[in-house]
Scaffold this active site. Structure first.
Site, PDB file in Angstrom:
ATOM      1  N   SER A 124       0.734  -1.126   0.267  1.00 28.55           N
ATOM      2  CA  SER A 124       0.032  -0.044   0.110  1.00 28.55           C
ATOM      3  C   SER A 124       0.892   1.278   0.086  1.00 28.55           C
ATOM      4  O   SER A 124       1.908   1.333   0.302  1.00 28.55           O
ATOM      5  CB  SER A 124      -0.912  -0.039   1.325  1.00 28.55           C
ATOM      6  OG  SER A 124      -1.403   1.193   1.434  1.00 28.55           O
ATOM      7  N   TYR A 149      -2.787  -1.277  10.405  1.00 28.02           N
ATOM      8  CA  TYR A 149      -2.975  -2.029   9.341  1.00 28.02           C
ATOM      9  C   TYR A 149      -1.618  -1.541   8.372  1.00 28.02           C
ATOM     10  O   TYR A 149      -0.962  -2.358   7.673  1.00 28.02           O
ATOM     11  CB  TYR A 149      -3.957  -1.472   8.459  1.00 28.02           C
ATOM     12  CG  TYR A 149      -3.971  -1.321   6.938  1.00 28.02           C
ATOM     13  CD1 TYR A 149      -4.219  -2.623   6.176  1.00 28.02           C
ATOM     14  CD2 TYR A 149      -3.664  -0.426   6.484  1.00 28.02           C
ATOM     15  CE1 TYR A 149      -4.317  -2.635   4.899  1.00 28.02           C
ATOM     16  CE2 TYR A 149      -3.656  -0.391   4.936  1.00 28.02           C
ATOM     17  CZ  TYR A 149      -4.096  -1.580   4.256  1.00 28.02           C
ATOM     18  OH  TYR A 149      -4.091  -1.411   2.916  1.00 28.02           O
ATOM     19  N   LYS A 153       1.808  -4.036   6.730  1.00 25.89           N
ATOM     20  CA  LYS A 153       2.136  -3.711   5.147  1.00 25.89           C
ATOM     21  C   LYS A 153       3.738  -3.619   5.249  1.00 25.89           C
ATOM     22  O   LYS A 153       4.363  -4.385   4.468  1.00 25.89           O
ATOM     23  CB  LYS A 153       1.546  -2.659   4.455  1.00 25.89           C
ATOM     24  CG  LYS A 153       0.170  -2.909   4.261  1.00 25.89           C
ATOM     25  CD  LYS A 153      -0.277  -4.183   3.341  1.00 25.89           C
ATOM     26  CE  LYS A 153      -1.652  -4.303   3.095  1.00 25.89           C
ATOM     27  NZ  LYS A 153      -2.011  -5.776   2.254  1.00 25.89           N
ATOM     28  N   ARG A 292     -10.246  13.719   9.357  1.00 26.36           N
ATOM     29  CA  ARG A 292     -10.070  12.431   9.991  1.00 26.36           C
ATOM     30  C   ARG A 292      -8.649  12.206  10.276  1.00 26.36           C
ATOM     31  O   ARG A 292      -7.724  12.365   9.687  1.00 26.36           O
ATOM     32  CB  ARG A 292     -10.384  11.453   8.917  1.00 26.36           C
ATOM     33  CG  ARG A 292     -10.654   9.893   9.349  1.00 26.36           C
ATOM     34  CD  ARG A 292     -11.154   9.186   8.353  1.00 26.36           C
ATOM     35  NE  ARG A 292     -10.123   9.093   6.925  1.00 26.36           N
ATOM     36  CZ  ARG A 292     -10.685   8.293   5.982  1.00 26.36           C
ATOM     37  NH1 ARG A 292     -11.521   7.538   5.953  1.00 26.36           N
ATOM     38  NH2 ARG A 292      -9.778   8.232   4.908  1.00 26.36           N
ATOM     39  N   PRO A 293      -8.232  11.689  11.561  1.00 19.54           N
ATOM     40  CA  PRO A 293      -7.066  11.460  12.157  1.00 19.54           C
ATOM     41  C   PRO A 293      -6.081  10.712  11.288  1.00 19.54           C
ATOM     42  O   PRO A 293      -6.792   9.564  10.737  1.00 19.54           O
ATOM     43  CB  PRO A 293      -7.242  11.018  13.543  1.00 19.54           C
ATOM     44  CG  PRO A 293      -8.680  11.172  13.860  1.00 19.54           C
ATOM     45  CD  PRO A 293      -9.451  11.455  12.569  1.00 19.54           C
TER      46      PRO A 293
END
Ligand code: UFG
Length: 338
Positions: A124, A149, A153, A292-293
Protein backbone atom coordinates in the site's frame (compact mmCIF):
# COMPACT_ATOMS: atom_id res chain seq x y z
CA UNK A 1 0.61 -24.19 -14.36
CA UNK A 2 -1.62 -22.06 -12.15
CA UNK A 3 -1.48 -18.77 -10.30
CA UNK A 4 -2.71 -18.91 -6.71
CA UNK A 5 -4.68 -15.92 -5.43
CA UNK A 6 -4.93 -15.75 -1.65
CA UNK A 7 -7.94 -13.64 -0.74
CA UNK A 8 -8.95 -13.96 -4.39
CA UNK A 9 -12.68 -13.56 -3.73
CA UNK A 10 -12.25 -9.96 -2.53
CA UNK A 11 -12.54 -6.69 -4.44
CA UNK A 12 -9.08 -6.55 -5.99
CA UNK A 13 -8.61 -10.33 -6.04
CA UNK A 14 -11.77 -10.98 -8.06
CA UNK A 15 -10.89 -8.34 -10.67
CA UNK A 16 -7.38 -9.78 -10.89
CA UNK A 17 -8.82 -13.29 -11.38
CA UNK A 18 -10.81 -11.97 -14.36
CA UNK A 19 -7.80 -10.29 -15.97
CA UNK A 20 -5.56 -13.35 -15.39
CA UNK A 21 -8.14 -15.68 -16.96
CA UNK A 22 -8.55 -13.25 -19.87
CA UNK A 23 -4.77 -13.34 -20.33
CA UNK A 24 -4.84 -17.17 -20.52
CA UNK A 25 -3.75 -18.12 -16.99
CA UNK A 26 -5.28 -20.87 -14.86
CA UNK A 27 -6.37 -19.41 -11.55
CA UNK A 28 -6.78 -21.02 -8.14
CA UNK A 29 -8.52 -18.91 -5.48
CA UNK A 30 -8.20 -19.53 -1.77
CA UNK A 31 -10.31 -17.40 0.57
CA UNK A 32 -11.89 -17.88 3.99
CA UNK A 33 -14.76 -15.58 2.88
CA UNK A 34 -14.33 -13.50 6.07
CA UNK A 35 -14.82 -10.32 4.05
CA UNK A 36 -16.05 -11.63 0.70
CA UNK A 37 -18.85 -13.67 -0.84
CA UNK A 38 -18.74 -16.98 -2.70
CA UNK A 39 -21.19 -15.57 -5.28
CA UNK A 40 -18.28 -13.69 -6.82
CA UNK A 41 -17.06 -17.00 -8.32
CA UNK A 42 -20.15 -17.42 -10.52
CA UNK A 43 -19.85 -13.80 -11.57
CA UNK A 44 -16.23 -14.41 -12.62
CA UNK A 45 -17.50 -17.35 -14.69
CA UNK A 46 -20.17 -15.18 -16.33
CA UNK A 47 -17.54 -12.60 -17.32
CA UNK A 48 -14.77 -14.97 -18.45
CA UNK A 49 -16.53 -18.25 -19.27
CA UNK A 50 -14.36 -20.04 -16.68
CA UNK A 51 -15.19 -20.95 -13.09
CA UNK A 52 -11.99 -20.47 -11.10
CA UNK A 53 -10.86 -23.37 -8.94
CA UNK A 54 -11.78 -22.43 -5.36
CA UNK A 55 -10.83 -23.58 -1.86
CA UNK A 56 -12.57 -22.15 1.20
CA UNK A 57 -9.59 -22.25 3.53
CA UNK A 58 -7.68 -20.01 5.88
CA UNK A 59 -4.23 -19.25 4.51
CA UNK A 60 -2.77 -19.33 8.01
CA UNK A 61 -3.57 -23.08 8.30
CA UNK A 62 -0.53 -24.58 6.59
CA UNK A 63 -1.96 -28.12 6.23
CA UNK A 64 -4.93 -26.78 4.26
CA UNK A 65 -2.66 -24.73 2.06
CA UNK A 66 -0.45 -27.78 1.44
CA UNK A 67 -3.49 -29.59 0.03
CA UNK A 68 -3.89 -26.77 -2.51
CA UNK A 69 -0.23 -27.00 -3.53
CA UNK A 70 -0.47 -30.82 -3.71
CA UNK A 71 -3.46 -30.72 -6.02
CA UNK A 72 -2.28 -27.92 -8.33
CA UNK A 73 0.93 -26.95 -10.09
CA UNK A 74 1.27 -23.47 -8.56
CA UNK A 75 3.94 -21.44 -10.37
CA UNK A 76 3.26 -18.10 -8.70
CA UNK A 77 1.23 -16.54 -5.90
CA UNK A 78 -0.55 -13.20 -5.64
CA UNK A 79 -1.07 -12.57 -1.93
CA UNK A 80 -4.16 -10.44 -1.22
CA UNK A 81 -5.39 -12.18 1.95
CA UNK A 82 -5.40 -9.84 4.93
CA UNK A 83 -7.50 -7.45 6.96
CA UNK A 84 -7.61 -3.92 5.57
CA UNK A 85 -9.85 -1.69 7.67
CA UNK A 86 -7.66 1.17 8.90
CA UNK A 87 -9.87 2.38 11.83
CA UNK A 88 -10.45 -1.19 13.04
CA UNK A 89 -6.69 -1.79 12.98
CA UNK A 90 -6.27 1.14 15.35
CA UNK A 91 -8.86 -0.28 17.76
CA UNK A 92 -7.87 -3.97 17.55
CA UNK A 93 -4.20 -3.96 16.48
CA UNK A 94 -3.49 -7.54 17.58
CA UNK A 95 -6.17 -8.86 15.23
CA UNK A 96 -4.27 -7.21 12.35
CA UNK A 97 -0.79 -8.31 13.40
CA UNK A 98 -1.94 -11.88 14.06
CA UNK A 99 -3.92 -12.32 10.86
CA UNK A 100 -1.84 -10.39 8.32
CA UNK A 101 1.49 -11.73 9.55
CA UNK A 102 0.33 -15.33 10.20
CA UNK A 103 -1.17 -15.70 6.73
CA UNK A 104 2.03 -14.41 5.13
CA UNK A 105 4.36 -16.59 7.20
CA UNK A 106 2.43 -19.80 6.64
CA UNK A 107 2.11 -18.99 2.92
CA UNK A 108 5.87 -18.44 2.60
CA UNK A 109 6.66 -21.66 4.47
CA UNK A 110 4.33 -23.66 2.23
CA UNK A 111 5.70 -21.98 -0.91
CA UNK A 112 9.20 -22.92 0.23
CA UNK A 113 8.14 -26.52 0.83
CA UNK A 114 6.73 -26.78 -2.70
CA UNK A 115 9.59 -24.85 -4.29
CA UNK A 116 7.33 -22.04 -5.47
CA UNK A 117 9.54 -18.96 -5.73
CA UNK A 118 7.42 -16.13 -7.20
CA UNK A 119 5.14 -13.88 -5.16
CA UNK A 120 3.32 -10.62 -5.79
CA UNK A 121 2.22 -8.85 -2.62
CA UNK A 122 -0.65 -6.36 -2.05
CA UNK A 123 1.19 -3.55 -0.38
CA UNK A 124 0.00 0.00 0.00
CA UNK A 125 1.03 3.59 -0.58
CA UNK A 126 0.58 3.97 3.17
CA UNK A 127 4.18 2.66 3.56
CA UNK A 128 5.44 6.07 2.36
CA UNK A 129 4.17 7.64 5.60
CA UNK A 130 3.62 11.38 5.95
CA UNK A 131 7.13 12.81 5.49
CA UNK A 132 7.87 12.23 1.80
CA UNK A 133 7.09 14.80 -0.90
CA UNK A 134 4.69 13.82 -3.72
CA UNK A 135 4.89 12.11 -6.13
CA UNK A 136 5.93 9.08 -4.08
CA UNK A 137 8.83 7.20 -5.66
CA UNK A 138 9.74 3.61 -4.85
CA UNK A 139 13.25 4.53 -3.68
CA UNK A 140 11.99 7.01 -1.06
CA UNK A 141 12.38 6.01 2.59
CA UNK A 142 9.39 4.09 3.91
CA UNK A 143 8.01 4.05 7.45
CA UNK A 144 5.96 6.27 9.70
CA UNK A 145 2.68 4.50 8.92
CA UNK A 146 -0.03 5.99 11.13
CA UNK A 147 -1.88 2.75 11.94
CA UNK A 148 -1.41 -0.97 12.63
CA UNK A 149 -2.77 -1.96 9.21
CA UNK A 150 -0.08 0.12 7.52
CA UNK A 151 2.60 -1.30 9.79
CA UNK A 152 1.62 -4.87 8.81
CA UNK A 153 2.24 -3.85 5.18
CA UNK A 154 5.66 -2.49 6.11
CA UNK A 155 6.52 -5.61 8.10
CA UNK A 156 5.48 -7.93 5.29
CA UNK A 157 7.57 -5.93 2.80
CA UNK A 158 10.53 -6.51 5.16
CA UNK A 159 9.76 -10.23 5.56
CA UNK A 160 9.63 -10.74 1.80
CA UNK A 161 12.86 -8.80 1.35
CA UNK A 162 14.62 -10.98 3.95
CA UNK A 163 13.38 -14.15 2.23
CA UNK A 164 14.62 -12.92 -1.15
CA UNK A 165 18.04 -12.07 0.29
CA UNK A 166 18.27 -15.53 1.86
CA UNK A 167 17.25 -17.50 -1.24
CA UNK A 168 18.62 -16.24 -4.52
CA UNK A 169 16.00 -17.98 -6.68
CA UNK A 170 13.14 -16.14 -4.88
CA UNK A 171 11.24 -13.28 -6.50
CA UNK A 172 8.92 -10.79 -4.80
CA UNK A 173 7.08 -7.85 -6.32
CA UNK A 174 5.69 -5.48 -3.70
CA UNK A 175 2.82 -3.65 -5.34
CA UNK A 176 2.13 -0.37 -3.57
CA UNK A 177 -1.50 0.44 -4.36
CA UNK A 178 -2.76 3.97 -4.34
CA UNK A 179 -6.58 4.32 -4.15
CA UNK A 180 -8.39 1.57 -6.11
CA UNK A 181 -11.99 2.41 -7.03
CA UNK A 182 -14.34 1.58 -9.93
CA UNK A 183 -15.65 -1.85 -10.82
CA UNK A 184 -15.74 -4.25 -13.75
CA UNK A 185 -17.69 -2.51 -16.57
CA UNK A 186 -20.16 -5.45 -16.63
CA UNK A 187 -21.39 -4.38 -13.18
CA UNK A 188 -21.10 -8.03 -12.07
CA UNK A 189 -18.20 -7.63 -9.63
CA UNK A 190 -17.24 -4.65 -7.50
CA UNK A 191 -16.49 -3.41 -4.00
CA UNK A 192 -18.89 -4.66 -1.32
CA UNK A 193 -17.85 -3.14 2.00
CA UNK A 194 -19.16 -4.69 5.19
CA UNK A 195 -21.21 -2.09 7.09
CA UNK A 196 -20.50 1.64 6.87
CA UNK A 197 -17.79 2.27 4.25
CA UNK A 198 -14.55 3.92 5.37
CA UNK A 199 -13.40 4.83 1.90
CA UNK A 200 -14.58 7.71 -0.23
CA UNK A 201 -16.01 6.07 -3.37
CA UNK A 202 -18.19 3.42 -1.69
CA UNK A 203 -19.52 6.18 0.56
CA UNK A 204 -20.31 8.32 -2.49
CA UNK A 205 -22.11 5.47 -4.30
CA UNK A 206 -24.08 4.48 -1.17
CA UNK A 207 -25.12 8.11 -0.78
CA UNK A 208 -26.17 8.22 -4.44
CA UNK A 209 -28.25 5.04 -4.06
CA UNK A 210 -29.90 6.40 -0.87
CA UNK A 211 -28.38 4.01 1.70
CA UNK A 212 -26.53 6.99 3.27
CA UNK A 213 -28.08 10.41 3.73
CA UNK A 214 -25.03 12.51 2.88
CA UNK A 215 -21.28 12.35 2.37
CA UNK A 216 -19.11 13.98 5.03
CA UNK A 217 -16.02 15.65 3.59
CA UNK A 218 -13.27 15.16 6.15
CA UNK A 219 -11.68 18.60 6.23
CA UNK A 220 -11.40 21.50 3.81
CA UNK A 221 -8.23 23.04 5.26
CA UNK A 222 -5.63 20.75 3.72
CA UNK A 223 -2.71 22.21 1.82
CA UNK A 224 -4.18 21.31 -1.60
CA UNK A 225 -5.73 23.17 -4.56
CA UNK A 226 -9.20 23.27 -2.96
CA UNK A 227 -8.46 22.36 0.67
CA UNK A 228 -9.69 18.75 0.50
CA UNK A 229 -7.41 15.70 0.59
CA UNK A 230 -5.74 14.69 -2.68
CA UNK A 231 -5.34 11.00 -3.64
CA UNK A 232 -4.34 8.98 -6.69
CA UNK A 233 -7.50 7.08 -7.62
CA UNK A 234 -6.92 4.12 -9.91
CA UNK A 235 -9.51 2.01 -11.72
CA UNK A 236 -9.56 -1.51 -10.24
CA UNK A 237 -9.44 -3.02 -13.76
CA UNK A 238 -6.21 -1.12 -14.47
CA UNK A 239 -4.90 -2.24 -11.08
CA UNK A 240 -5.83 -5.87 -11.86
CA UNK A 241 -3.95 -5.67 -15.19
CA UNK A 242 -0.95 -4.38 -13.25
CA UNK A 243 -1.03 -7.68 -11.30
CA UNK A 244 -1.00 -9.71 -14.52
CA UNK A 245 2.15 -7.85 -15.58
CA UNK A 246 3.66 -8.20 -12.09
CA UNK A 247 3.20 -11.98 -11.81
CA UNK A 248 4.75 -12.40 -15.26
CA UNK A 249 7.69 -10.28 -14.11
CA UNK A 250 8.01 -12.21 -10.82
CA UNK A 251 8.11 -15.59 -12.56
CA UNK A 252 10.82 -14.36 -14.98
CA UNK A 253 13.13 -12.55 -12.49
CA UNK A 254 14.65 -12.98 -9.04
CA UNK A 255 15.06 -10.48 -6.19
CA UNK A 256 12.68 -7.88 -4.74
CA UNK A 257 11.08 -4.90 -6.46
CA UNK A 258 8.64 -2.42 -4.92
CA UNK A 259 6.40 -0.97 -7.62
CA UNK A 260 3.71 1.70 -7.38
CA UNK A 261 0.33 1.05 -8.96
CA UNK A 262 -1.28 4.43 -9.44
CA UNK A 263 -2.12 6.81 -12.27
CA UNK A 264 0.27 9.59 -11.28
CA UNK A 265 -2.67 12.04 -11.04
CA UNK A 266 -3.94 13.54 -7.80
CA UNK A 267 -7.67 14.27 -7.37
CA UNK A 268 -9.22 16.02 -4.39
CA UNK A 269 -12.38 14.92 -2.60
CA UNK A 270 -14.24 17.74 -4.35
CA UNK A 271 -12.79 16.63 -7.73
CA UNK A 272 -14.16 13.11 -7.13
CA UNK A 273 -17.58 14.35 -6.00
CA UNK A 274 -17.88 16.66 -9.02
CA UNK A 275 -16.62 13.99 -11.46
CA UNK A 276 -19.16 11.51 -10.04
CA UNK A 277 -22.02 14.02 -10.32
CA UNK A 278 -21.07 14.91 -13.90
CA UNK A 279 -20.44 11.33 -15.12
CA UNK A 280 -23.70 10.00 -13.68
CA UNK A 281 -25.93 13.08 -13.60
CA UNK A 282 -26.65 12.67 -9.88
CA UNK A 283 -26.29 15.17 -7.03
CA UNK A 284 -24.41 14.02 -3.93
CA UNK A 285 -25.57 15.72 -0.71
CA UNK A 286 -22.43 16.84 1.13
CA UNK A 287 -21.67 18.03 4.66
CA UNK A 288 -18.30 19.51 5.64
CA UNK A 289 -16.80 17.76 8.64
CA UNK A 290 -13.59 17.73 10.65
CA UNK A 291 -10.30 16.21 9.51
CA UNK A 292 -10.04 12.43 9.95
CA UNK A 293 -7.06 11.56 12.17
CA UNK A 294 -4.10 10.14 10.23
CA UNK A 295 -5.09 11.62 6.83
CA UNK A 296 -2.37 13.39 4.87
CA UNK A 297 -2.67 16.33 2.45
CA UNK A 298 -1.62 14.64 -0.75
CA UNK A 299 -0.74 11.15 -1.94
CA UNK A 300 0.02 10.31 -5.56
CA UNK A 301 2.39 8.03 -7.36
CA UNK A 302 5.41 8.26 -9.54
CA UNK A 303 4.49 5.75 -12.24
CA UNK A 304 7.72 5.45 -14.22
CA UNK A 305 9.01 2.29 -12.54
CA UNK A 306 5.84 0.32 -13.34
CA UNK A 307 6.09 1.45 -16.96
CA UNK A 308 9.78 0.56 -17.19
CA UNK A 309 9.77 -2.81 -15.40
CA UNK A 310 6.27 -4.09 -16.10
CA UNK A 311 5.43 -2.27 -19.34
CA UNK A 312 2.20 -1.25 -17.60
CA UNK A 313 0.44 2.08 -17.22
CA UNK A 314 -3.07 2.91 -16.00
CA UNK A 315 -5.35 3.81 -18.91
CA UNK A 316 -8.81 4.43 -17.50
CA UNK A 317 -10.00 7.88 -16.43
CA UNK A 318 -11.67 9.26 -13.30
CA UNK A 319 -14.86 9.44 -15.40
CA UNK A 320 -14.58 5.69 -16.15
CA UNK A 321 -14.06 5.02 -12.43
CA UNK A 322 -17.14 7.06 -11.47
CA UNK A 323 -19.35 5.47 -14.14
CA UNK A 324 -18.28 1.91 -13.32
CA UNK A 325 -18.56 2.40 -9.54
CA UNK A 326 -22.11 3.68 -9.99
CA UNK A 327 -23.05 0.96 -12.50
CA UNK A 328 -21.97 -1.69 -9.95
CA UNK A 329 -23.75 0.01 -7.02
CA UNK A 330 -26.98 0.52 -8.99
CA UNK A 331 -27.10 -3.10 -10.11
CA UNK A 332 -26.10 -4.42 -6.67
CA UNK A 333 -27.52 -2.01 -4.06
CA UNK A 334 -26.67 -4.52 -1.30
CA UNK A 335 -23.40 -5.75 -2.79
CA UNK A 336 -23.47 -9.55 -3.13
CA UNK A 337 -26.36 -9.91 -0.66
CA UNK A 338 -29.82 -10.80 -2.10
N1 UFG B 1 -12.92 11.00 2.66
C1 UFG B 1 -13.96 11.86 2.97
N2 UFG B 1 -15.13 11.32 3.39
C2 UFG B 1 -15.32 9.98 3.53
C3 UFG B 1 -14.24 9.11 3.20
C4 UFG B 1 -13.05 9.66 2.80
O1 UFG B 1 -13.83 13.08 2.86
O2 UFG B 1 -16.42 9.54 3.92
C5 UFG B 1 -11.66 11.59 2.16
C6 UFG B 1 -10.44 11.31 3.06
O3 UFG B 1 -10.31 12.25 4.06
C7 UFG B 1 -9.31 11.32 2.02
C8 UFG B 1 -9.97 10.81 0.75
O4 UFG B 1 -11.36 10.98 0.93
O5 UFG B 1 -8.88 12.64 1.80
C9 UFG B 1 -9.69 9.34 0.48
O6 UFG B 1 -10.03 8.58 1.63
P1 UFG B 1 -10.15 6.98 1.56
O7 UFG B 1 -10.58 6.52 2.92
O8 UFG B 1 -10.98 6.57 0.41
O9 UFG B 1 -8.66 6.51 1.24
P2 UFG B 1 -7.29 6.75 2.03
O10 UFG B 1 -6.38 7.47 1.11
O11 UFG B 1 -7.51 7.32 3.37
O12 UFG B 1 -6.83 5.24 2.29
C10 UFG B 1 -6.49 4.40 1.22
C11 UFG B 1 -6.77 2.95 1.59
C12 UFG B 1 -5.86 2.50 2.70
C13 UFG B 1 -4.44 2.79 2.37
C14 UFG B 1 -4.23 4.22 1.96
C15 UFG B 1 -2.84 4.37 1.41
O13 UFG B 1 -8.10 2.80 2.01
O14 UFG B 1 -6.01 1.10 2.83
O15 UFG B 1 -5.14 4.55 0.91
O16 UFG B 1 -2.58 5.61 0.95
F1 UFG B 1 -3.65 2.54 3.44
Amino acid sequence: MSILLTGGAGFIGSHTAVELINAGYDVVIVDNLSNSNEKVLNRIKTITGKYPKFYKIDVSVAEDLCKVFNENNITGVIHFAGFKCVPESTKIPLKYYRNNLDTTLSLLEVMNKYNCTAIVFSSSATVYGDKNPVPFKENMPVGGATNAYGRTKLMIEDILTDVAVASTDFSAVLLRYFNPIGAHPSGLIGEAPDGIPNNLMPYVTQTAVGVREFLTIYGTDYNTHDGTGVRDYIHVVDLARGHVAAIKYATEHTGVEAINLGTGNGSSVWDVVHAFEKANNIQIPVVIGKRRPGDIDECYASVDKAAKLLGWRAELTLEDMCKDSWNWQKKNPKGYED
